[in-house]
Design an enzyme around this catalytic site. Structure first.
Site, short mmCIF file in Angstrom:
data_model
loop_
_atom_site.label_atom_id
_atom_site.label_comp_id
_atom_site.label_asym_id
_atom_site.label_seq_id
_atom_site.Cartn_x
_atom_site.Cartn_y
_atom_site.Cartn_z
N THR B 153 0.87 -1.20 0.00
CA THR B 153 0.00 0.00 0.00
C THR B 153 0.90 1.24 0.00
O THR B 153 1.35 1.65 -1.07
CB THR B 153 -0.98 0.02 1.19
N LYS B 179 4.19 -6.70 4.31
CA LYS B 179 3.90 -5.34 3.86
C LYS B 179 3.50 -4.51 5.08
O LYS B 179 3.14 -5.04 6.13
CB LYS B 179 2.81 -5.31 2.80
N THR B 190 1.10 -8.93 12.56
CA THR B 190 1.59 -7.77 11.84
C THR B 190 0.60 -7.37 10.78
O THR B 190 -0.39 -8.04 10.56
CB THR B 190 2.91 -8.04 11.14
N GLU B 277 6.89 4.76 7.07
CA GLU B 277 6.50 6.03 6.46
C GLU B 277 7.44 7.16 6.89
O GLU B 277 7.55 7.48 8.07
CB GLU B 277 5.05 6.36 6.84
N ASN B 401 0.75 11.15 6.10
CA ASN B 401 -0.47 10.85 6.85
C ASN B 401 -1.47 11.99 6.89
O ASN B 401 -2.62 11.80 7.29
CB ASN B 401 -0.11 10.38 8.26
N THR B 406 -5.98 6.39 5.30
CA THR B 406 -5.97 4.97 5.67
C THR B 406 -7.36 4.56 6.11
O THR B 406 -8.08 5.36 6.68
CB THR B 406 -5.01 4.66 6.83
#
Lengths: 406, 406
Positions: B153, B179, B190, B277, B401, B406
């Site tokens: 993603t 991922k 996870t 990120e 973000n 998300t």
């Protein structure tokens, strides 16, 4: 970038309190970085301090002195936290008290020292003691904004609040100042908060009131989840108005006084959030419908600490999925997600654990646009609730903390 | 901005596993967003899933199907998390399983569904089922990098790892993909991790091994403290090599296998952190000398979550006072701060709770400059320890973000 923080209020004279600022050049020249408070004889003093195990040397000395005697002087410096400084840190804090005591004619244990600034460097005691005589000469009961400025570090504005009420036929004032903009997640206290009143309050009652209201003010704010090493909050009742003694919070006068005191505490605590590092939003996180208060408290704090929620707030993005994800991981035992609802600024987004049928993205966007955001989560599990105040997470926060050495 | 993440490894064929990717256009066109795995009959499968109470619909379905039968197919989509979607979300996840079962000729309960992407929107089931026949036609045992890419993603690079070892005279391979780059603070699982081996492993042993190693890998990484609603980690042993069954982790073969399995799990977990990120640093936080392991674990996580520590790491600033402040507030009962020491990349900064006499600012700066940072805190209270891996906090994190939903 302070959010909705107006001009410094015109705090009236609080009888029994005098103060002064001075320039000691502790970290930078030409900056008021030392504040001295003088309290009337007979004043009662209460304090709460950081629960951080690495508490600063002045915090240790404050705790000791508050136990040993009744303080007459508060000496505050910025630019150096005197934390992580070991035994020499304690000696330095005490040396400052000795210097004030010799100058003013009291016992060293009657002086409370406070420090805020960089951690891990030794306190320049000499610089502080050198300017104390000038501070003594300047002592005055007027000019609260000056002392508000005198305790600032990364704060962009000075913070003060006051209330007045009639007690025993006399006009009583409760006023105070606070500071702090980063490393803010107080635990039993705040960065620095000083509240003064000319009422007469028994020390045990004052301490109980302070401990109780700090849990509805400074202990319910968070900027970045980091509890400081130097958090201290002190309340002083000078008794200088000669009003009758408040010896219980259950009496009529006690209730009136406690309500006004709480308002001052909350306004000072909110001022810290409004001036939070990089803040562009002032955010109220209210969690209701909890089976027990601790569930509401921890859920509210988890929402307030989530970097994903905070960056969405910065973007004014009604990203409610991130809020639900936090509620789900907050550790509320037996949470039935199908009972959870969410409102933002009155707009219902989630009901029965899922997106509300009436919700539209446009309504969500409109709810997120203002500077003042009220996030309300109902857990649908009981009657308990709690409220926490926080800020968003902006580029400016990263810039400030990548560049400023706390 | 991935930190020290090399080219995708050349994972060899793992007998008993075939896979394919497809383009369903779930969120964006021209992007591989569906992955199908086929597992050999007789394969054992183990799984661990998010502890978030708001767990996604596919997580609920996975838990149910793993209890009911032995899975033969894994179907994964990106672009939509199917979380916060209520009853319809469950129906959508099950409809996907039914479509796979009808196409491949198995029971719907033999299909495990996985979703990752935006929370709160309904899964476009039709788009997924439409491309399943193409995926079936493309099934192959080669091309692991493709499926690594197919589950990405906000990841900037695909993540894979493998080890080979000799067991029972046969070359056994353990390989997998993972991922995740944000909303990463796994709790018992996870974001998405898939580990495959052609060894023969009893299901209960495989589950025990997965649960044990996840606590030394995925459950010890954190990027932003936010536990996802969709975390899932699945291990598959196909038995296709015909090596003798591993029925204990205490046997010689069991120990060898477990050691290699842990290495693959850790490499996949670290890959997520390296691609975190906005990451500019890969940070190992090791806490030693704890009286009990939980003290080490929570202290390490608190350091890894502190915005002040993370922004100092971004600035390569040896701001050790912020680390001490976190240690002090981490809630270690009976902590004697005078016994605490701190090293960064081997440079001793703190001893006996204060600045080390040998420490210089230059040495601290040199220690903080590399991309790989090892923070080691010794609590001086016992023999227990734990390690957590994390990243710094950069402007890029805020940008990502504040802009990505998300």
């Amino acid at each position: 970038m302070a959010v909705g923080l107006g001009a410094f209020p015109n705090i009236p004279v609080i009888e029994g309190v005098r103060f002064a600022t001075a320039e000691a050049g502790i970290k930078k020249p030409n900056r008021k970085d030392v504040v001295l408070f003088e309290l009337a004889e007979g004043a009662t003093v209460a304090g709460v301090f950081t629960q951080n195990a690495f508490c600063a040397a002045p915090v240790r000395v404050c705790r000791e002195h508050l136990t040993d005697s009744t303080p007459r002087y508060l000496v505050i410096n910025t630019g150096n936290a005197n934390a992580g400084t070991g035994k020499r840190g304690l000696e330095d804090a005490k040396a400052t008290c000795v210097a004030v005591a010799e100058l003013m004619g009291c016992e060293p244990s009657q002086v409370l020292p406070f420090s805020t600034g960089v951690i891990g460097e030794h306190l320049p005691v000499q610089k502080i003691t050198t300017v104390l005589p000038a501070a003594k000469a300047a002592l005055s009961a007027e000019g609260w904004e000056n002392v508000g400025r005198g305790i600032m570090t990364t704060d962009t504005l000075p913070k003060g609040a006051y209330r007045q009420l009639e007690l025993d036929g006399k006009t009583i004032t409760i006023g105070g100042i606070s500071k702090g903009a980063g490393m803010i997640r107080p635990n039993m206290a705040t960065m620095l908060g000083f509240i003064f009143t000319d009422a007469t309050v028994e020390q045990s009652v004052l301490q109980a009131l302070l401990s109780q209201t700090v849990n509805q003010s400074f202990n319910r704010i968070t900027i970045d989840s980091d509890t400081s090493t130097n958090d201290s909050c002190v309340a002083v009742a000078t008794a200088a108005k000669g009003a009758s003694t408040i010896n219980s919070l259950e009496s009529d006068d006690g209730k009136l006084f406690a309500a006004a005191f709480l308002e001052v505490m909350q306004e000072l605590a909110h001022a810290i959030v409004r001036d939070g590092e990089g803040a562009t939003k002032f955010v109220t996180v209210e969690v209701t419908g909890a089976a027990q208060q601790s569930d509401a408290t921890k859920t509210a704090f988890e929402i307030a600490h989530s970097p994903l929620v905070k960056t969405a707030l910065f973007a004014s993005d009604p990203n409610w999925g991130r809020i639900l994800a936090v509620v789900g991981r907050a550790g509320v035992e037996g949470l039935d997600v199908d009972n959870v609802s969410l409102h933002i600024n009155g707009c219902q987004i989630v009901e029965n654990g899922g997106r509300s049928p009436s919700y539209t993205e446009e309504a969500g966007q409109e709810a997120m646009n203002p500077q003042e955001i009220h996030i309300k989560v109902d857990l649908g599990a009981g009657q308990e609730s709690d409220t926490v105040w926080t800020t968003d997470f902006s580029h400016e926060y990263v810039t400030i903390n990548a560049e400023y050495r706390t």
